[in-house]
Design an enzyme around this catalytic site. Structure first.
Site, PDB file in Angstrom:
ATOM      1  N   LYS A  59      47.144  56.580   2.601  1.00 48.82           N
ATOM      2  CA  LYS A  59      48.000  57.574   1.493  1.00 48.82           C
ATOM      3  C   LYS A  59      49.338  58.013   2.235  1.00 48.82           C
ATOM      4  O   LYS A  59      49.405  59.118   3.013  1.00 48.82           O
ATOM      5  CB  LYS A  59      47.137  58.634   1.128  1.00 48.82           C
ATOM      6  CG  LYS A  59      47.853  59.713   0.390  1.00 48.82           C
ATOM      7  CD  LYS A  59      47.635  59.205  -1.204  1.00 48.82           C
ATOM      8  CE  LYS A  59      48.800  59.903  -1.956  1.00 48.82           C
ATOM      9  NZ  LYS A  59      49.398  59.159  -2.760  1.00 48.82           N
ATOM     10  N   ASP A  81      53.538  62.840  -0.742  1.00 50.71           N
ATOM     11  CA  ASP A  81      52.926  62.897  -1.895  1.00 50.71           C
ATOM     12  C   ASP A  81      51.348  62.966  -1.669  1.00 50.71           C
ATOM     13  O   ASP A  81      50.881  62.158  -1.002  1.00 50.71           O
ATOM     14  CB  ASP A  81      53.227  61.556  -2.682  1.00 50.71           C
ATOM     15  CG  ASP A  81      52.239  61.150  -3.620  1.00 50.71           C
ATOM     16  OD1 ASP A  81      51.453  62.131  -4.160  1.00 50.71           O
ATOM     17  OD2 ASP A  81      51.834  59.991  -3.783  1.00 50.71           O
ATOM     18  N   TYR A 117      45.389  73.522 -13.556  1.00 53.36           N
ATOM     19  CA  TYR A 117      46.050  72.278 -14.163  1.00 53.36           C
ATOM     20  C   TYR A 117      45.476  71.111 -13.118  1.00 53.36           C
ATOM     21  O   TYR A 117      44.917  70.080 -13.801  1.00 53.36           O
ATOM     22  CB  TYR A 117      47.345  72.445 -14.339  1.00 53.36           C
ATOM     23  CG  TYR A 117      48.160  71.241 -14.629  1.00 53.36           C
ATOM     24  CD1 TYR A 117      48.296  70.756 -15.779  1.00 53.36           C
ATOM     25  CD2 TYR A 117      48.747  70.514 -13.678  1.00 53.36           C
ATOM     26  CE1 TYR A 117      48.809  69.580 -16.024  1.00 53.36           C
ATOM     27  CE2 TYR A 117      49.434  69.323 -13.705  1.00 53.36           C
ATOM     28  CZ  TYR A 117      49.465  68.829 -14.985  1.00 53.36           C
ATOM     29  OH  TYR A 117      49.876  67.733 -15.360  1.00 53.36           O
ATOM     30  N   HIS A 118      45.833  71.315 -11.889  1.00 49.50           N
ATOM     31  CA  HIS A 118      45.788  70.180 -11.056  1.00 49.50           C
ATOM     32  C   HIS A 118      44.555  69.783 -10.798  1.00 49.50           C
ATOM     33  O   HIS A 118      43.924  68.743 -10.666  1.00 49.50           O
ATOM     34  CB  HIS A 118      46.318  70.609  -9.651  1.00 49.50           C
ATOM     35  CG  HIS A 118      47.624  71.152  -9.906  1.00 49.50           C
ATOM     36  ND1 HIS A 118      47.904  72.338  -9.996  1.00 49.50           N
ATOM     37  CD2 HIS A 118      48.841  70.468  -9.823  1.00 49.50           C
ATOM     38  CE1 HIS A 118      49.125  72.619 -10.261  1.00 49.50           C
ATOM     39  NE2 HIS A 118      49.710  71.471 -10.121  1.00 49.50           N
ATOM     40  N   TYR A 153      59.715  70.958 -17.210  1.00 50.85           N
ATOM     41  CA  TYR A 153      59.651  70.940 -15.775  1.00 50.85           C
ATOM     42  C   TYR A 153      60.307  69.910 -15.418  1.00 50.85           C
ATOM     43  O   TYR A 153      60.447  68.839 -15.676  1.00 50.85           O
ATOM     44  CB  TYR A 153      58.187  70.353 -15.181  1.00 50.85           C
ATOM     45  CG  TYR A 153      57.734  70.274 -13.871  1.00 50.85           C
ATOM     46  CD1 TYR A 153      57.940  71.312 -13.117  1.00 50.85           C
ATOM     47  CD2 TYR A 153      57.300  69.111 -13.626  1.00 50.85           C
ATOM     48  CE1 TYR A 153      57.600  71.328 -11.545  1.00 50.85           C
ATOM     49  CE2 TYR A 153      56.924  68.895 -11.983  1.00 50.85           C
ATOM     50  CZ  TYR A 153      57.076  69.907 -11.201  1.00 50.85           C
ATOM     51  OH  TYR A 153      56.597  69.845 -10.059  1.00 50.85           O
ATOM     52  N   HIS A 206      49.004  63.589  -3.945  1.00 50.46           N
ATOM     53  CA  HIS A 206      48.067  63.274  -5.000  1.00 50.46           C
ATOM     54  C   HIS A 206      47.150  62.235  -4.599  1.00 50.46           C
ATOM     55  O   HIS A 206      47.426  60.880  -4.583  1.00 50.46           O
ATOM     56  CB  HIS A 206      48.915  62.843  -6.382  1.00 50.46           C
ATOM     57  CG  HIS A 206      49.525  64.003  -6.711  1.00 50.46           C
ATOM     58  ND1 HIS A 206      50.846  64.634  -6.623  1.00 50.46           N
ATOM     59  CD2 HIS A 206      49.009  64.954  -7.769  1.00 50.46           C
ATOM     60  CE1 HIS A 206      51.245  65.364  -7.233  1.00 50.46           C
ATOM     61  NE2 HIS A 206      50.141  65.841  -8.043  1.00 50.46           N
TER      62      HIS A 206
END
Lengths: 672, 334
Positions: free
Chosen positions: A547, A551, A182-183, A28, A553
């Site tokens: 936040k 981004d 995945y996430h 990646y 996450h």
């Protein structure tokens, strides 16, 4: 006498030993700008990498051009910035795209990036049927974990279905979307949640395709065959291997029973993997190399459930972006596993194992119940909108962290065997980490400005108008997007055109009503200090958890919000993608005692500066703490700017964090 | 104690004059002080200061927005804010959003800001969250005083609470106009709701009317239900029912126009006495109420009647609270 058939070997029709071909090796990658990323890809390809996995920067993922104000701190930080076809020309320079398997980690703007790829192919005279690859394009997990969504769920799903329709008829080897569990694991999902949420997402996609009724029965079968998955592999590798077998079996059942797919080829669970990053530690980071190896085993050992493509994180991912050498080291691991060992010579080595069989059965049963629950709610889209799936993930993540905090879950080097010799890997002159040259953004901005002046402005404008009109009329948007790509429309313009039609989505944060499962001495200490604060000030301490930036996450921010509430704080948490100015406004209006920021994209310095500028505007002297992936070499500069405390993945103990925060605000003078 | 919140450069008078201009940080600091326990003395000096600086300060219209969790109140309020800034450029609004607290730790997560995107640095709008101090929602003990303060600065003060059936009553007491927000419902749910809370709000909002047919059927069901109880409603007329959809951006402009043209203010003397009684009840229970009734009620009730009839002077809450405190102290000493 013919050779005796050996059950333990894979053989060809002549009885000769014939090992499997290895999976696709991916790294990646992408950073800085199109030119630098192109050089990196060409280097990786010459080292024996067999596919491209493109990382895009956050503005590109969220649908902003590099010259937008929110983009500035993020250009080229976590991937390559792409503004127009011009950047793709640079990115794929001297790379034969007809021979590539290209995976693009792109979601909210996936249709746009695929349109650019198509436009590039047509420009080079490459027939579209030769294009091979995947656009990630799974919006469900964006709402749940990754945060680079733009449009509301129903409209996002419409775009996904457009791409399936277009691809099947024009780029048959392209995977229009890649259902990602995945996430979800990164956000704390249990194996059962990973199975059920991902499969419920796949069902939502296929149901939407079926509803459009744009395919013949045969075509629909092919379309089911194009659904691919992107899965996580965690450290509990036996369970993870069972999870993969459960996935394979359940997908076979769903495609056969729910969608009546007759051709067995189209019922195969095809998946790529990135192994777990959540469990990688900042402490003793060299141990991560072993974790990555073990996690790779979980998705390669069982032939019946072996991944098609594998990408491995680098050992230092918890510290910062990996350097080229770090990526090379991960690639070598795959090569050793595939070419030095005998793994690929055998049929499935777990067939007939009672333990594996019953574990798989148990996982399947639980996952089926959960899928049914989501379907009864009205499907995955409804379970997003009503916040169900998000709240379940926040809950699992909270439980996981509670277990690490109480040492019920052992993490070597983090909560056990924490004393060790300092790693020589970290003593390089670059400190063992990679940094994007801040000047590199200029190259990107230059290409963008140049493309804007060079293009036919009328044509660009008309292509955008046509795109909007098509969106209003509910037409398939692919041809209009490709026209935009050819007219040198920019990423921001494309996304804005559709924002006008669909609006922007704001999903539930999932933190409300969450509880922490901690009640030890540390909690008592913190609550004691909170009570003392409350007595002294006449009200509870108030924290704004922010936040900022692009981004998405949000795990860290959510955990801090839940822990602060658990400690007795009043918590203001307003979800992701806020500007530093908006966070300051909240803190000022609420008269908060402290601001806690979470930043993982590497833009902490730029964001901190914006934040302090805005605080100065209000003459508000509110203490600020920051958490995220922040290299130690930046600590001093951040503290000089006024940041009171910096938390990194090393500070996994939530109550120690809360303890530090309450100490900081308790020393502030009692004013209001 | 009352002056402890000021530092050397920051006087109450300065904070008040900045607040009256709509400056966010001074307003925020004064609200925190109002939310502090045992703040009678502070409130007295605050409201006296406001009176002194601006005798004819605003008297904002208070709008209560309540409804079950998930009815979409915050998103609706977010959309109302956006339209308000366009449609009423010379008016100011404040929002007080109340969220349930955790009873174990006492902490809370105040998530209402999530749904409201505010323009930056705009003094026409102010948003404040408050924990309810109750797991189920409802009003905070200080909400009333915070609202009294905000009314002096803003033309409209919106108060958002989670309602589960009981709290609507207290919010309607401090609002000039209160709305009950509902989702499109099935018939049996309307029947269920008929029993208690229907009598309270001035108007109804059926939110999330994203689909026309469901919206209409809910509308007629609610209308029919209200017909039944019309006779016991204060005005004996059907309250208005709004159909709104944040997704489809429908019905919200009409709702805003209704609010902007609404002029009826509830009697503030009654409000003062009601709030005072609520405070007495929660602080001193039946003993306090009993005392209030036996010793002073006659003259007070008379006063309320006389004053509201003449429409001349208003009760000052802090003066009344102080009177009661000295009364109860006298009683305790006896």
């Amino acid at each position: 006498m013919s050779a005796e058939k050996k059950d333990y070997l894979l053989v060809d029709e002549n009885g000769q030993g014939k090992p499997d071909k290895p999976w696709i090796f991916r790294t990646y990658a992408g950073h800085t700008n199109a030119k630098a990323s192109n050089e990196l890809y060409r280097k990786n390809l010459s080292k024996g990498q067999t596919g491209l996995s493109i990382a895009f920067d956050l503005p590109t993922q969220c649908g902003y051009s590099s010259d937008h104000e929110v983009s500035r701190p993020e250009i080229g930080k976590v991937g390559v910035p792409i503004n127009s076809l011009e950047d793709f020309r640079i990115l794929f320079d001297q790379i034969p795209i007809e021979e590539m398997n290209t995976s693009m980690t792109i979601n909210g703007t996936s249709m746009w990036l695929l349109s650019l790829y198509v436009a590039l192919a047509e420009e080079r005279g490459v027939p579209l049927e030769k294009l091979n690859g995947t656009t990630q394009n799974d919006l469900i997990k964006e709402y749940l974990a990754r945060g680079t969504y733009i449009y509301p769920p129903k409209d996002s799903m419409k775009i996904i279905v457009d791409m399936y329709e277009y691809c099947l008829h024009n780029i048959p080897k392209w995977n229009p979307s890649n259902i990602c569990s995945y996430h979800l694991q990164e956000a704390g999902a249990t194996p059962v949640q990973e199975l059920s949420f991902a499969l419920a997402t796949a069902i939502a996609v296929l149901d939407a395709i079926k509803e459009r009724n744009c395919f013949t029965a045969d075509e629909f079968e092919q379309c089911v065959g194009r659904i691919s998955f992107f899965v996580n592999a965690g450290i509990r590798f036996v369970e993870e291997m069972c999870k993969m077998r459960a996935f394979t079996e359940m997908w076979e059942e769903i495609t056969r029973e729910r969608y009546g797919v007759k051709n067995a080829k189209y019922r195969v669970f095809r998946y790529g993997v990135q192994v777990n990053s959540l469990g990688l530690t900042e402490e003793q980071p060299e141990n991560n190399a072993w974790r990555i190896l073990i996690e790779a085993l979980g998705v390669t050992l069982s032939r019946n459930a072996r991944c098609r493509a594998l990408q491995l994180p680098a050992w230092n991912e918890a510290l910062s972006l990996p350097r080229p050498w770090d990526q090379q080291w991960s690639l070598r691991l795959q090569q050793v596993l595939a070419y030095e060992t005998d793994l690929l010579e055998y049929p499935d080595i777990f067939e007939g194992s009672k333990v594996i069989e019953s574990k798989v059965k148990a996982l399947k049963e639980e996952a089926k119940l959960e899928i049914q629950k989501i379907l009864d709610m009205g499907g995955a889209l409804v379970a997003i909108e009503n916040g169900y799936m998000k709240s379940q993930l926040v809950k699992s993540q909270t439980e996981r962290l509670s277990k690490i905090n109480s040492n019920e879950l052992v993490i070597v080097g983090k909560n056990k065997w924490t004393d060790g010799i300092k790693s020589p890997l970290m003593t390089d002159s670059d400190g063992g980490i990679f940094k994007v040259d801040p000047k590199s953004a200029e190259q990107t901005l230059g290409v963008l400005a140049e493309a804007k002046t060079r293009r036919n402005a009328e044509l660009a404008k008309k292509s955008l108008e046509d795109l909007k009109q098509a969106a209003k009329e509910g037409k398939n948007l692919m041809p209009y997007s490709i026209a935009c790509a050819k007219a040198l429309v920019t990423t921001g313009e494309w996304a804005d055109a559709l924002r006008e039609v669909y609006g922007e989505y704001n999903p539930p944060t999932g933190v409300e009503g969450q509880k922490l499962f901690l009640s030890d001495d540390k909690v008592a200490t913190v609550r004691g200090k909170v009570d003392a604060f409350t007595k002294a000030h006449g009200h509870r301490p108030k924290i704004v958890v922010g936040k900022p930036g692009l981004d998405g996450h949000s795990n860290g921010a959510e955990m801090i919000a839940v822990s602060a509430k658990h400690s007795g704080f009043d918590v203001i948490y307003s979800g992701i993608r806020l500007s530093p100015e908006e966070i300051v406004q909240s803190a000022v209006e609420e008269n908060a005692n402290v601001i806690g920021l979470s930043i993982l994209s590497g833009s902490h310095k730029e964001i901190a500066k914006q934040l302090f500028d805005e605080l100065a505007h209000y003459k508000a002297n509110i203490p600020v703490v920051i958490g995220g992936i922040i290299p130690e070499s930046d600590f001093e500069e951040l503290k000089k700017m006024g940041i009171r405390e910096i938390f990194t993945p090393k500070d996994y103990d939530l109550m120690s964090i809360m303890n530090k925060i309450i100490d900081i605000i308790s020393t502030e003078p009692v004013l209001v | 104690m009352a002056n402890s919140f000021m530092n050397s450069t920051e006087t109450l008078s300065q904070l008040v004059s900045d607040s009256l201009l709509g400056e966010k940080f001074p307003i925020a600091k004064l609200i925190s002080k109002i939310e502090t326990e045992n703040n009678l003395e502070f409130r007295e000096s605050l409201f006296n200061e406001i009176q002194a600086q601006k005798p004819n300060a605003k008297d904002g219209l208070t709008i209560g927005i309540t409804g079950t969790p998930g009815a979409g109140k915050s998103s609706l309020l977010g959309e109302l804010c956006r339209l308000f800034l366009d449609f009423a450029p010379d008016k100011k609004m404040a929002i007080v959003a109340i969220d349930p607290s955790s009873t174990i730790s006492g902490g809370s997560i105040l998530g209402d800001r999530t749904r409201v995107t505010l323009p930056r640095r705009d003094t026409r709008i102010y948003f404040r969250s408050q924990p309810s101090q109750l797991e189920l929602g409802g009003l905070n003990p200080y909400t009333y005083h915070v609202i009294r303060f905000l009314r002096k600065i803003f033309d409209y003060v919106f108060v958002e609470t989670v309602g589960i059936g009981q709290n609507e009553i207290s919010i309607s007491l401090i609002s000039d106009l209160s709305f009950l927000v509902m989702q499109p419902l099935g018939g049996d749910q309307v029947q269920f709701m008929k029993s208690g809370i229907m009598e309270v709000p001035e108007a109804f909002i059926i939110n999330k009317c994203d689909e026309e047919s469901l919206a209409n059927s809910s509308y007629y069901m609610l209308e029919t239900t209200l017909e039944f109880i019309k006779d016991i409603l204060p005005d004996q007329t059907l309250p208005p029912i709004f159909k709104t959809s944040v997704v489809k951006k429908k019905g919200i402009e009409e709702l805003l126009q209704y609010i902007l043209t609404y002029s009826k203010r509830k009697d503030k003397n009654t409000e003062t006495i009601t709030q005072l009684m609520q405070w007495i009840r929660s602080e001193y229970g039946r003993f306090g109420i009993g005392l209030w009734e036996t010793m002073e009620s006659k003259s007070w009730n008379q006063a309320v009647r006389l004053r509201s009839l003449s429409g001349m002077s208003k009760y000052n809450y802090e003066t009344e609270e102080r009177k009661f405190v000295s009364l109860i102290q006298k009683k305790l000493i006896q």
